[in-house]
Design an enzyme around this catalytic site. Sequence first.
Site, PDB file in Angstrom:
ATOM      1  N   PRO A  10     -26.086 -55.432 -29.998  1.00 29.38           N
ATOM      2  CA  PRO A  10     -25.092 -56.615 -29.555  1.00 29.38           C
ATOM      3  C   PRO A  10     -26.040 -57.519 -28.956  1.00 29.38           C
ATOM      4  CG  PRO A  10     -24.166 -54.805 -28.827  1.00 29.38           C
ATOM      5  CD  PRO A  10     -25.485 -54.134 -29.305  1.00 29.38           C
ATOM      6  N   LYS A  14     -26.046 -73.075 -35.744  1.00 27.63           N
ATOM      7  CA  LYS A  14     -24.986 -72.540 -35.772  1.00 27.63           C
ATOM      8  C   LYS A  14     -23.624 -73.172 -35.151  1.00 27.63           C
ATOM      9  CE  LYS A  14     -26.404 -67.719 -35.998  1.00 27.63           C
ATOM     10  NZ  LYS A  14     -25.955 -66.431 -35.379  1.00 27.63           N
ATOM     11  N   GLN A  66     -39.574 -65.133 -31.185  1.00 29.64           N
ATOM     12  CA  GLN A  66     -39.025 -65.154 -29.973  1.00 29.64           C
ATOM     13  C   GLN A  66     -38.433 -66.616 -29.603  1.00 29.64           C
ATOM     14  OE1 GLN A  66     -42.153 -63.165 -30.159  1.00 29.64           O
ATOM     15  NE2 GLN A  66     -40.952 -61.822 -31.133  1.00 29.64           N
ATOM     16  N   LYS A  99     -34.421 -69.546 -36.318  1.00 25.76           N
ATOM     17  CA  LYS A  99     -35.659 -70.101 -36.843  1.00 25.76           C
ATOM     18  C   LYS A  99     -35.850 -69.691 -38.219  1.00 25.76           C
ATOM     19  CE  LYS A  99     -37.743 -67.898 -33.356  1.00 25.76           C
ATOM     20  NZ  LYS A  99     -36.870 -67.664 -32.471  1.00 25.76           N
ATOM     21  N   ALA A 123     -39.801 -59.447 -33.852  1.00 25.32           N
ATOM     22  CA  ALA A 123     -39.176 -60.850 -34.323  1.00 25.32           C
ATOM     23  C   ALA A 123     -38.293 -60.228 -35.604  1.00 25.32           C
ATOM     24  CB  ALA A 123     -40.304 -61.762 -34.926  1.00 25.32           C
ATOM     25  N   GLY A 124     -37.363 -60.821 -35.707  1.00 28.89           N
ATOM     26  CA  GLY A 124     -36.317 -60.628 -36.909  1.00 28.89           C
ATOM     27  C   GLY A 124     -35.881 -61.747 -37.602  1.00 28.89           C
ATOM     28  N   HIS A 125     -36.475 -62.645 -38.304  1.00 28.60           N
ATOM     29  CA  HIS A 125     -36.206 -63.707 -39.254  1.00 28.60           C
ATOM     30  C   HIS A 125     -35.251 -63.573 -40.311  1.00 28.60           C
ATOM     31  CE1 HIS A 125     -39.616 -65.956 -36.919  1.00 28.60           C
ATOM     32  NE2 HIS A 125     -38.483 -65.337 -36.153  1.00 28.60           N
ATOM     33  N   ASP A 185     -33.641 -65.607 -31.272  1.00 32.25           N
ATOM     34  CA  ASP A 185     -32.571 -65.650 -32.206  1.00 32.25           C
ATOM     35  C   ASP A 185     -32.012 -66.809 -32.555  1.00 32.25           C
ATOM     36  OD1 ASP A 185     -33.109 -62.827 -32.198  1.00 32.25           O
ATOM     37  OD2 ASP A 185     -32.107 -62.558 -30.467  1.00 32.25           O
TER      38      ASP A 185
HETATM   39  P1  IMP Z   1     -40.588 -56.870 -26.650  1.00 35.08           P
HETATM   40  O1  IMP Z   1     -41.073 -58.047 -27.190  1.00 35.08           O
HETATM   41  O2  IMP Z   1     -40.188 -55.795 -27.711  1.00 35.08           O
HETATM   42  O3  IMP Z   1     -41.586 -56.312 -25.600  1.00 35.08           O
HETATM   43  O4  IMP Z   1     -39.203 -57.004 -25.574  1.00 35.08           O
HETATM   44  C1  IMP Z   1     -39.237 -57.910 -24.643  1.00 35.08           C
HETATM   45  C2  IMP Z   1     -38.038 -58.877 -24.498  1.00 35.08           C
HETATM   46  O5  IMP Z   1     -38.129 -59.885 -25.450  1.00 35.08           O
HETATM   47  C3  IMP Z   1     -36.544 -58.021 -24.668  1.00 35.08           C
HETATM   48  O6  IMP Z   1     -35.538 -58.566 -23.846  1.00 35.08           O
HETATM   49  C4  IMP Z   1     -36.285 -58.116 -26.062  1.00 35.08           C
HETATM   50  O7  IMP Z   1     -35.055 -58.064 -26.554  1.00 35.08           O
HETATM   51  C5  IMP Z   1     -36.837 -59.638 -26.406  1.00 35.08           C
HETATM   52  N1  IMP Z   1     -37.142 -60.210 -27.620  1.00 35.08           N
HETATM   53  C6  IMP Z   1     -38.356 -59.673 -28.275  1.00 35.08           C
HETATM   54  N2  IMP Z   1     -38.278 -60.219 -29.523  1.00 35.08           N
HETATM   55  C7  IMP Z   1     -37.245 -60.884 -29.643  1.00 35.08           C
HETATM   56  C8  IMP Z   1     -36.761 -61.878 -30.618  1.00 35.08           C
HETATM   57  O8  IMP Z   1     -37.243 -61.862 -31.741  1.00 35.08           O
HETATM   58  N3  IMP Z   1     -35.508 -62.281 -30.401  1.00 35.08           N
HETATM   59  C9  IMP Z   1     -34.871 -61.958 -29.244  1.00 35.08           C
HETATM   60  N4  IMP Z   1     -35.447 -61.393 -28.489  1.00 35.08           N
HETATM   61  C10 IMP Z   1     -36.464 -60.841 -28.591  1.00 35.08           C
END
Ligand code: IMP
Length: 433
Positions: free
Chosen positions: A305, A332, A225, A16, A39-41, A13
Amino acid sequence: MATVIIVGSQWGDEGKGKIVDIYTEYADEVVRFQGGNNAGHTLVVGNETTVMHIIPSGILHAGKRCLIGNGVVLDPQVFFQEAEMLKAKGYFQDDAQLVIDPAVNIIMPYHRAIDIAREKKAGCRKIGTTGRGIGPVYEDKVGRRGIRLGDLVHGQVFAAKLREVLPEKNFLLEKFLGEAPLEEASIYDEYMAYGESLRKYLGNTSRILNDGIASGHNVLFEGAQGTLLDIDHGTYPFVTSSSTVAGGACTGTGVGPCRIDAVVGIAKAYVTRVGEGPLPTELQDETGELLRREGHEYGATTGRPRRTGWLDMVALKKGVEINGLTGIALTKLDVLNQMASIRICTAYRCDGQLVDEFPPDVDMLTRCEPVWEEVPGWRCDISGTTCMEDLPRQARFFIDTVEKMSGCPVVLVSVGPRRDQTIQIVNPFGLRD
Ligand code: IMP
């Protein structure tokens, strides 16, 4: 010709999406190499915000080739929703703009079900996953029982694999996790249809990239990530299940390390984390709330959050080292506008000792207390600044401090979500702005 990898240097986060979008302008190909729709871009073009989870952010630029490399895990349902959303907005009008590697592992309904059920069963020991099935699908990949895109498009291969794997998944779901079993026929029908619709995107991404590089193309590798969520180098077990670091770009696409020219690490001017696991500089007070509010720190995928804290240089130095960063994109910075003074964590104190190296185990990290350096804030709005000279002295000092402490040049500063709220200092593709 230049090849540039972009990685998150903290806990994900870092912003990217926006940086990838800016660098895409110089790229011929943009490729995702790991992770999935966890992921969320977020990209802001004009007044329009677009959040992407699986399709490379480069898709917003018509004519740029986007690739989903072998290291990615793909949920077809999410993919088609995203493709539809993009097409409705006027992007991705030509299907040939996207290529997906046949070795991509498919996220199946049992992966999502197991992910969610395991978290529920773990209670207070949960990881805090996104619930998208990421851990279970990578388990199957490494366990050599994954279903790959190449299997989906061959009905008989898919049927045989599904028949073999589903009883084991249902046993786990029913007998251990106390969930309902899944039905083979409906999964088969649904996923066969996805396979048919995905067929047109199939292509050898490694070959396309290597040919492109050989003919002088610029390639952008879009990480997801962040470094401290890496399966090997992150705060294990509170990590995701893929190689989020720069090395993952090579294994996740089939491009050799000697073909890489630059690695840019995206780092926020403070830190955030979603999910469980230690965050040494966490602020559970009004300042933390201010960072959350000003930085809109809510998960782009789950809406959770985000936890917030001051910039952690011990963690960032690890990011510089592990990724071999050639530059930092500091994002940021404007979120700190209101701060009278800003804290930077320069080391930790753990069990009475001063520690300046990121601890290898999570228990030790949990016992670490930050050692602070305080720098003055600028207390004015920098979100309209477009060059370094126009930044207030204190903001420039903050950037200099990050460079000195990390030993890595800051190549870009972001002062807002829009494309034009960006100060490019050095272009990693070698084209100065
Ligand atoms: P998973 O990838 O869904 O297995 O989650 C494992 C850990 O990675 C958790 O703490 C998620 O919140 C974190 N996580 C997974 N994808 C992201 C992302 O794109 N941004 C921030 N944290 C992430």
